[in-house]
Motif scaffolding. Structure first.
Motif, mmCIF file in Angstrom:
data_model
loop_
_atom_site.group_PDB
_atom_site.id
_atom_site.type_symbol
_atom_site.label_atom_id
_atom_site.label_comp_id
_atom_site.label_asym_id
_atom_site.label_seq_id
_atom_site.Cartn_x
_atom_site.Cartn_y
_atom_site.Cartn_z
ATOM 1 N N THR A 179 26.455 75.046 4.556
ATOM 2 C CA THR A 179 26.507 74.509 3.194
ATOM 3 C C THR A 179 26.434 72.987 3.158
ATOM 4 O O THR A 179 26.291 72.394 2.091
ATOM 5 N N GLY A 180 26.540 72.341 4.323
ATOM 6 C CA GLY A 180 26.472 70.893 4.400
ATOM 7 C C GLY A 180 26.756 70.432 5.819
ATOM 8 O O GLY A 180 27.018 71.244 6.712
ATOM 9 N N PRO A 181 26.703 69.132 6.074
ATOM 10 C CA PRO A 181 26.938 68.616 7.428
ATOM 11 C C PRO A 181 28.285 69.023 8.007
ATOM 12 O O PRO A 181 28.387 69.355 9.188
ATOM 13 N N GLU A 182 29.324 69.030 7.162
ATOM 14 C CA GLU A 182 30.648 69.392 7.660
ATOM 15 C C GLU A 182 30.684 70.839 8.128
ATOM 16 O O GLU A 182 31.262 71.157 9.181
ATOM 17 N N ASP A 183 30.068 71.723 7.371
ATOM 18 C CA ASP A 183 30.003 73.138 7.753
ATOM 19 C C ASP A 183 29.168 73.303 9.023
ATOM 20 O O ASP A 183 29.516 74.092 9.915
ATOM 21 N N ARG A 184 28.102 72.552 9.104
ATOM 22 C CA ARG A 184 27.237 72.620 10.297
ATOM 23 C C ARG A 184 27.993 72.148 11.529
ATOM 24 O O ARG A 184 27.803 72.683 12.627
ATOM 25 N N ALA A 185 28.857 71.167 11.366
ATOM 26 C CA ALA A 185 29.663 70.681 12.485
ATOM 27 C C ALA A 185 30.521 71.803 13.046
ATOM 28 O O ALA A 185 30.645 71.974 14.273
ATOM 29 N N GLY A 186 31.118 72.601 12.167
ATOM 30 C CA GLY A 186 31.934 73.723 12.611
ATOM 31 C C GLY A 186 31.113 74.759 13.354
ATOM 32 O O GLY A 186 31.576 75.336 14.360
ATOM 33 N N THR B 167 29.233 75.853 20.802
ATOM 34 C CA THR B 167 29.403 75.056 22.017
ATOM 35 C C THR B 167 30.518 75.624 22.894
ATOM 36 O O THR B 167 30.431 75.568 24.123
ATOM 37 N N VAL B 168 31.535 76.200 22.283
ATOM 38 C CA VAL B 168 32.594 76.838 23.055
ATOM 39 C C VAL B 168 32.022 77.945 23.931
ATOM 40 O O VAL B 168 32.393 78.095 25.108
ATOM 41 N N ALA C 102 24.234 69.387 40.394
ATOM 42 C CA ALA C 102 23.548 68.420 39.525
ATOM 43 C C ALA C 102 23.129 69.075 38.210
ATOM 44 O O ALA C 102 23.224 68.468 37.136
ATOM 45 N N TRP C 103 22.677 70.309 38.297
ATOM 46 C CA TRP C 103 22.246 71.046 37.101
ATOM 47 C C TRP C 103 23.424 71.287 36.164
ATOM 48 O O TRP C 103 23.319 71.067 34.959
ATOM 49 N N LEU C 104 24.541 71.713 36.707
ATOM 50 C CA LEU C 104 25.722 71.959 35.879
ATOM 51 C C LEU C 104 26.273 70.651 35.296
ATOM 52 O O LEU C 104 26.795 70.644 34.173
ATOM 53 N N ALA C 105 26.144 69.565 36.027
ATOM 54 C CA ALA C 105 26.556 68.268 35.497
ATOM 55 C C ALA C 105 25.692 67.899 34.290
ATOM 56 O O ALA C 105 26.191 67.352 33.294
ATOM 57 N N ASP C 106 24.405 68.191 34.361
ATOM 58 C CA ASP C 106 23.520 67.946 33.216
ATOM 59 C C ASP C 106 23.928 68.822 32.030
ATOM 60 O O ASP C 106 23.898 68.373 30.877
ATOM 61 N N TRP C 107 24.290 70.049 32.309
ATOM 62 C CA TRP C 107 24.759 70.943 31.241
ATOM 63 C C TRP C 107 26.004 70.361 30.560
ATOM 64 O O TRP C 107 26.124 70.376 29.333
ATOM 65 N N GLU C 108 26.943 69.862 31.354
ATOM 66 C CA GLU C 108 28.168 69.305 30.779
ATOM 67 C C GLU C 108 27.874 68.060 29.936
ATOM 68 O O GLU C 108 28.499 67.849 28.885
ATOM 69 N N THR C 109 26.909 67.265 30.381
ATOM 70 C CA THR C 109 26.501 66.103 29.591
ATOM 71 C C THR C 109 25.918 66.548 28.256
ATOM 72 O O THR C 109 26.226 65.983 27.198
ATOM 73 N N TYR C 110 25.080 67.579 28.312
ATOM 74 C CA TYR C 110 24.454 68.106 27.100
ATOM 75 C C TYR C 110 25.505 68.661 26.132
ATOM 76 O O TYR C 110 25.434 68.435 24.913
ATOM 77 N N LEU C 111 26.498 69.368 26.655
ATOM 78 C CA LEU C 111 27.543 69.927 25.797
ATOM 79 C C LEU C 111 28.371 68.816 25.154
ATOM 80 O O LEU C 111 28.776 68.921 23.985
ATOM 81 N N ALA C 112 28.620 67.745 25.898
ATOM 82 C CA ALA C 112 29.326 66.593 25.331
ATOM 83 C C ALA C 112 28.505 65.971 24.203
ATOM 84 O O ALA C 112 29.068 65.526 23.173
ATOM 85 N N ARG D 295 26.494 67.592 22.241
ATOM 86 C CA ARG D 295 26.619 68.503 21.091
ATOM 87 C C ARG D 295 27.908 68.217 20.322
ATOM 88 O O ARG D 295 27.910 68.154 19.085
ATOM 89 N N LEU D 296 29.005 68.057 21.063
ATOM 90 C CA LEU D 296 30.286 67.816 20.404
ATOM 91 C C LEU D 296 30.308 66.456 19.712
ATOM 92 O O LEU D 296 30.895 66.304 18.627
ATOM 93 N N ALA D 297 29.675 65.462 20.327
ATOM 94 C CA ALA D 297 29.593 64.137 19.705
ATOM 95 C C ALA D 297 28.786 64.212 18.408
ATOM 96 O O ALA D 297 29.125 63.560 17.398
ATOM 97 N N TYR D 298 27.736 65.020 18.429
ATOM 98 C CA TYR D 298 26.913 65.193 17.226
ATOM 99 C C TYR D 298 27.709 65.910 16.137
ATOM 100 O O TYR D 298 27.606 65.570 14.952
ATOM 101 N N ALA D 299 28.523 66.893 16.535
ATOM 102 C CA ALA D 299 29.349 67.606 15.566
ATOM 103 C C ALA D 299 30.325 66.649 14.886
ATOM 104 O O ALA D 299 30.605 66.776 13.682
#
Length: 199
Positions: free
Chosen positions: A100-107, A113-114, A140-150, A152-156
């Motif tokens: 319904t909006g950015p706030e809802d999208r953040a949730g 991401t969980v 190295a691959w899993l480290a990239d995944w963790e960076t990507y997940l971070a 996502r959370l920063a964007y949220a």
């Protein structure tokens, strides 16, 4: 036809054949031929080196495969199963079109991401049996995944504040970490382990 005209005609024919008339006006050697014994030897050596390279390149002695390709097939098979399960669960969650909006999208992003955080944790546990150079690649691959997940959370967090900018990810060596994640997943036949397209 005069001798001059014959000579001009011969020169024209020689030039069409790639032959350079010598200084005396007669037909000479083709232009691509070396003019000395040393030049001929160097040309032959260069040809032999090139031939040797291509023979080696197509022989079993030459390295093959992608540098990210793992030898441990057991890990790749188990990883694909883990990723497929989490990707399926994430696909059942509400998407961006239902927000319904950015706030809802953040949730929504936080919730999905969980699931991917759990996926990475399971992959890391599975990787405990991986050894040698494979272990370094997986780490190295899993480290990239963790960076990507971070990312996502920063964007949220930004969305939760009411802003709605484009989603961007961290770069590594000039390329987005998602590029490294996706290439690794593709090379190792783990399509479900590529980054999701839900953001």
């Amino acid at each position: 036809m005069s001798s001059y005209q014959r000579r001009e005609a011969q020169n024209w024919l020689d030039s069409m054949r790639g032959v350079d008339p010598d200084s005396a006006g007669g037909p000479g050697k083709p232009q691509w031929l070396p003019k000395s014994r040393a030049g001929a030897t160097a040309a032959i050596a260069a040809l032999l080196v090139m031939a040797g390279f291509w023979i080696w390149a197509f022989s079993p002695l030459a390295p093959s495969g992608h540098p990210d390709e793992l030898d441990n097939v057991v890990f790749t098979l188990d990883a694909e199963d883990i990723c497929a399960s989490k990707a399926e669960a994430a696909g059942l969650l509400p998407g961006a079109s239902e927000a319904t909006g950015p706030e809802d999208r953040a949730g929504q992003i936080r919730t999905s991401t969980v699931l991917f955080e759990e996926m990475v944790a399971e992959l890391r546990a599975e990787a405990e049996d991986v050894v040698g150079s494979d272990a370094e690649l997986v780490a190295a691959w899993l480290a990239d995944w963790e960076t990507y997940l971070a990312d996502r959370l920063a964007y949220a967090e930004i969305l939760a504040g009411g802003s709605d900018p484009p989603f961007t990810v961290t770069a590594r060596d000039g390329d987005a970490v998602t590029s490294y994640i996706d290439i690794f997943a593709e090379v190792n036949a783990m399509p479900s382990c590529a980054t999701p397209g839900d953001v």
